[in-house]
Design a protein around this motif. Structure first.
Motif, mmCIF file in Angstrom:
data_model
loop_
_atom_site.group_PDB
_atom_site.id
_atom_site.type_symbol
_atom_site.label_atom_id
_atom_site.label_comp_id
_atom_site.label_asym_id
_atom_site.label_seq_id
_atom_site.Cartn_x
_atom_site.Cartn_y
_atom_site.Cartn_z
ATOM 1 N N GLY A 59 -6.673 113.167 -17.285
ATOM 2 C CA GLY A 59 -7.150 111.824 -17.587
ATOM 3 C C GLY A 59 -6.176 110.914 -18.292
ATOM 4 O O GLY A 59 -6.573 109.852 -18.781
ATOM 5 N N HIS A 60 -4.887 111.269 -18.376
ATOM 6 C CA HIS A 60 -3.884 110.359 -18.923
ATOM 7 C C HIS A 60 -3.407 109.404 -17.839
ATOM 8 O O HIS A 60 -3.389 109.733 -16.656
ATOM 9 N N CYS A 61 -3.006 108.218 -18.251
ATOM 10 C CA CYS A 61 -2.646 107.156 -17.309
ATOM 11 C C CYS A 61 -1.138 107.009 -17.162
ATOM 12 O O CYS A 61 -0.402 107.064 -18.164
ATOM 13 N N VAL A 62 -0.686 106.809 -15.949
ATOM 14 C CA VAL A 62 0.717 106.436 -15.735
ATOM 15 C C VAL A 62 0.919 105.065 -16.362
ATOM 16 O O VAL A 62 0.197 104.118 -16.060
ATOM 17 N N THR A 63 1.906 104.985 -17.266
ATOM 18 C CA THR A 63 2.052 103.814 -18.130
ATOM 19 C C THR A 63 3.472 103.290 -18.069
ATOM 20 O O THR A 63 4.428 104.023 -18.339
ATOM 21 N N ALA A 64 3.640 102.032 -17.737
ATOM 22 C CA ALA A 64 4.965 101.416 -17.651
ATOM 23 C C ALA A 64 5.490 101.166 -19.058
ATOM 24 O O ALA A 64 5.430 100.074 -19.590
ATOM 25 N N SER A 65 5.971 102.234 -19.683
ATOM 26 C CA SER A 65 6.384 102.153 -21.082
ATOM 27 C C SER A 65 7.421 103.214 -21.358
ATOM 28 O O SER A 65 7.441 104.258 -20.712
ATOM 29 N N SER A 66 8.270 102.951 -22.382
ATOM 30 C CA SER A 66 9.297 103.920 -22.756
ATOM 31 C C SER A 66 8.735 104.961 -23.698
ATOM 32 O O SER A 66 7.816 104.678 -24.461
ATOM 33 N N PRO A 67 9.290 106.168 -23.692
ATOM 34 C CA PRO A 67 8.902 107.149 -24.703
ATOM 35 C C PRO A 67 9.344 106.696 -26.077
ATOM 36 O O PRO A 67 10.354 106.026 -26.226
ATOM 37 N N THR A 68 8.560 107.041 -27.084
ATOM 38 C CA THR A 68 8.874 106.631 -28.445
ATOM 39 C C THR A 68 9.942 107.525 -29.040
ATOM 40 O O THR A 68 9.823 108.736 -29.026
ATOM 41 N N PRO A 69 11.035 106.960 -29.580
ATOM 42 C CA PRO A 69 12.036 107.793 -30.234
ATOM 43 C C PRO A 69 11.482 108.413 -31.509
ATOM 44 O O PRO A 69 10.550 107.899 -32.107
ATOM 45 N N SER A 70 12.058 109.508 -31.914
ATOM 46 C CA SER A 70 11.611 110.149 -33.142
ATOM 47 C C SER A 70 12.020 109.307 -34.337
ATOM 48 O O SER A 70 13.024 108.607 -34.296
ATOM 49 N N PRO A 71 11.225 109.350 -35.433
ATOM 50 C CA PRO A 71 11.588 108.600 -36.624
ATOM 51 C C PRO A 71 12.976 108.984 -37.110
ATOM 52 O O PRO A 71 13.283 110.143 -37.308
ATOM 53 N N SER A 72 13.841 108.013 -37.267
ATOM 54 C CA SER A 72 15.216 108.282 -37.645
ATOM 55 C C SER A 72 15.812 107.051 -38.287
ATOM 56 O O SER A 72 15.441 105.923 -37.969
#
Length: 626
Positions: free
Chosen positions: A527-540
């Motif tokens: 049930g997750h959606c294909v999303t036109a978005s970048s993966p979030t970088p780790s906090p750094s």
């Protein structure tokens, strides 16, 4: 002041009363219960099941009354001053000429701060005062009260800090059209060892209302850290504040992003929530607040009943920690000071200033009084920034974001796809106008411009573009037209990313997809959606990020942040701009919100570059459609 609308809980109460009243409506309604209807001589036959259903509905509505914070406040993020991190706070008061005793620990200094906010013109803001710019709240942190409650359990303002009387200083602040705030904790003690609200929620809320406190920050020291306990404790204070009838901004301070995303958190719980550690820990803490804010950006916003905003802790001044630490990851430089302000404006966070205004240098006050950035923070659309650029230094022209899945609903316009458009078998994203594309006819599936003319890999061309064409089978597989007889290739979920792999029989869960024509979603097996978005970088504190925000009137703001140790040219390419939502055929004027110059005109399908100095330097651009 944003309080004129009928509170939501009153509307719900009226609805509940109407439902109860319906029990006595004189209409001939016949309801059977076995063979024994219950008759009311003044009404009509009813069965117990019907009565129970109505009562349950009323109870649900009454519970809902207590399960929100409809106080009419927080239509926009809060702006003000906080007494903690008070640099240069021993300077002479402009009110009386007497020396303050140490920041907020002297009422003369609080008068000094309030007077400054209300009356001192800021040269870099055209002579406007901080109050003119929207800074309203004068907030006390820990130690405004005594360490013990009185014999009846009431909080006690420290008379040595408020010699003219606690109510007098509050009236002084109110007479300047400012608000007054205090600090507490959901535990039995606050972080400074002073009384917490545990077991005294109703008593403390009444105290705040009686003294006309406008902002209450509730910390999370000396209290259980698990989500159910924390949410329940804050809910008790929410209900107590609601019950007073006096509008008090409830600023919970729990240091975790889940206060925004928990189903019982967000705007059900408070007007704002801290999503990260105290910024007093230095630049690394600032970056953690930024990354945490980006992870829950979609939970902030305003409603008719009030609003909920992220809180990233307090503003820091340059050189904060510089004398206490040689750790470069902590030191606050002038550039990092300004970058923190930029990020808080972009993320629609509360902005709470610190220090003795009259003793701070012109660079700091220029930063905090930038009208164009404050307008971004206070933008009435109320949409916080989200990540649009990956955690890399430079995006080359050939780089594209990989197709991925995410939780449905977080960014719905980026989760709506149209199948068989612009050509048969294509899947185009309605917001970004990008198509799913098997990169170079290999394995990775990316977001790219829809190619409908010219040559194509995989033997395509002349109207056939197999790396962009997909068919769905009755078993839910999504087959690429790059497939060859006996070697079919299916879209496969690998982690969060979409890849092309050999089709399998029986069909594994990683190759099951469903497309909904009604809402345009393309979902995986869970049930997750294909999303036109970048993966979030780790906090750094040493990575580069680009994030953007949608503004009123179809405008946008984009922030580039360079955390690398070297000067870097960062590029927000067409995919980056598409993720933000720019229209590819519209021309935009690009304005630098620090130089206050229009620097370029770009189309939505082009790119935007920024060359930045190292170690936490940033820039913010506003893009306005022509």
């Amino acid at each position: 002041n944003g309080l004129a609308k009928l509170p939501g809980q009153l509307l719900l109460l009226l609805l509940a009363l109407l439902l109860l009243l319906s029990l006595f409506v004189a209409l001939p309604i016949i309801v059977k219960i076995s063979s024994h209807p219950i008759s009311f001589s003044f009404c009509f036959p009813l069965n117990m099941a019907t009565i129970n259903q109505i009562v349950v509905l009323v109870v649900v509505i009454m519970v809902a009354i207590g399960d929100c914070l409809p106080n009419g406040l927080a239509k926009l993020p809060g702006l003000g001053w906080n007494s903690d991190y008070c640099a240069n706070c021993s300077q002479t008061s402009i009110l009386s000429g007497r020396s303050a005793l140490g920041g907020f620990e002297n009422e003369e200094f609080i008068k000094h701060i309030a007077l400054y906010m209300a009356t001192v013109p800021q040269p870099t803001a055209g002579g406007k005062t901080l109050r003119d710019l929207g800074f309203k709240y004068v907030n006390m942190d820990s130690k405004w009260d005594l360490q013990d409650r009185d014999s009846e359990g009431n909080l006690q303002p420290d008379p040595s800090k408020w010699p003219s009387g606690f109510d007098n200083i509050i009236a002084f602040v109110h007479n300047l059209s400012l608000g007054f705030g205090v600090y507490g904790d959901r535990g039995n003690l606050d972080c400074g060892g002073f009384p917490g609200a545990q077991g005294h929620e109703v008593q403390d809320a009444k105290f705040f209302a009686e003294h006309k406190i406008d902002w209450y920050k509730e910390d999370s020291c000396h209290a259980p850290g698990d989500q159910p306990s924390a949410i329940a404790a804050y809910a008790r204070m929410r209900d107590a504040l609601n019950a007073t009838g006096y509008p008090i901004w409830f600023a919970l301070c729990g240091w975790e992003p889940w206060y925004a995303s928990n189903p019982l958190g967000g705007n059900k719980l408070a007007n704002s929530a801290r999503v990260g550690p105290d910024t007093g820990q230095g630049w690394g803490a600032v970056m953690t607040n930024i990354m945490n804010g980006l992870s829950v950006y979609n939970y902030s916003g305003s409603t008719d009943q009030g609003g909920f905003w992220l809180d990233g802790s307090l503003m820091l001044t340059p050189n904060y920690l510089n004398e206490k630490s040689s750790d470069w990851s902590k030191i606050i430089t002038k550039e990092r000071h300004r970058s923190q302000f930029n990020a808080w404006c972009m993320l629609a966070m509360n902005i709470l200033l610190t220090g003795n205004f009259s003793a701070l240098n012109g660079y700091v006050m220029e930063t905090w009084t930038n009208e164009e950035l404050l307008a971004v923070n206070q933008d009435p659309l109320g949409k916080a920034a989200f990540l649009i650029g990956p955690n890399i230094s430079v995006l080359s022209e050939g780089d594209h974001a990989r197709a991925m899945v995410a939780e449905c609903g977080g960014e719905p316009q980026l989760q709506q796809w149209q199948y068989n458009a612009p050509l048969a078998g294509f899947l185009v994203n309605k917001a970004s106008s990008a198509c799913l594309n098997v990169q170079a006819c290999g394995t990775n599936i990316i977001y790219d411009s829809c190619h409908t003319t010219g040559p194509a890999c995989g033997g395509g061309g002349n109207g056939h573009f197999p790396n962009e064409e997909f068919n769905f089978t009755s078993q839910g597989q999504m087959i690429s037209l790059l497939s060859k007889p006996g070697n079919e290739k299916c879209v496969t979920l690998s982690g969060d990313f979409l890849e092309l792999q050999d089709c399998e029989v029986p069909v594994p869960s990683s190759q099951k997809w469903s497309y909904s024509k009604s809402d345009g979603t393309l979902k995986d097996n869970i049930g997750h959606c294909v999303t036109a978005s970048s993966p979030t970088p780790s906090p750094s504190s040493n990575g580069n990020i680009i994030f953007g925000r949608k503004l009123i009137n179809s405008s946008f703001a984009i922030m580039f942040l360079n955390n690398k140790p070297d000067e870097t040219t960062m590029i927000c390419d067409r995919d980056c701009l598409n993720r933000l939502g720019l229209s590819k055929n519209i021309m935009y004027t690009v304005r630098n919100l620090w130089t206050h110059d229009n620097i370029a005109n770009i189309q939505g399908d082009s790119s935007l570059n920024a060359t930045l100095a190292p170690n936490g330097t940033s820039v913010v651009f506003k893009l306005t459609p022509q």
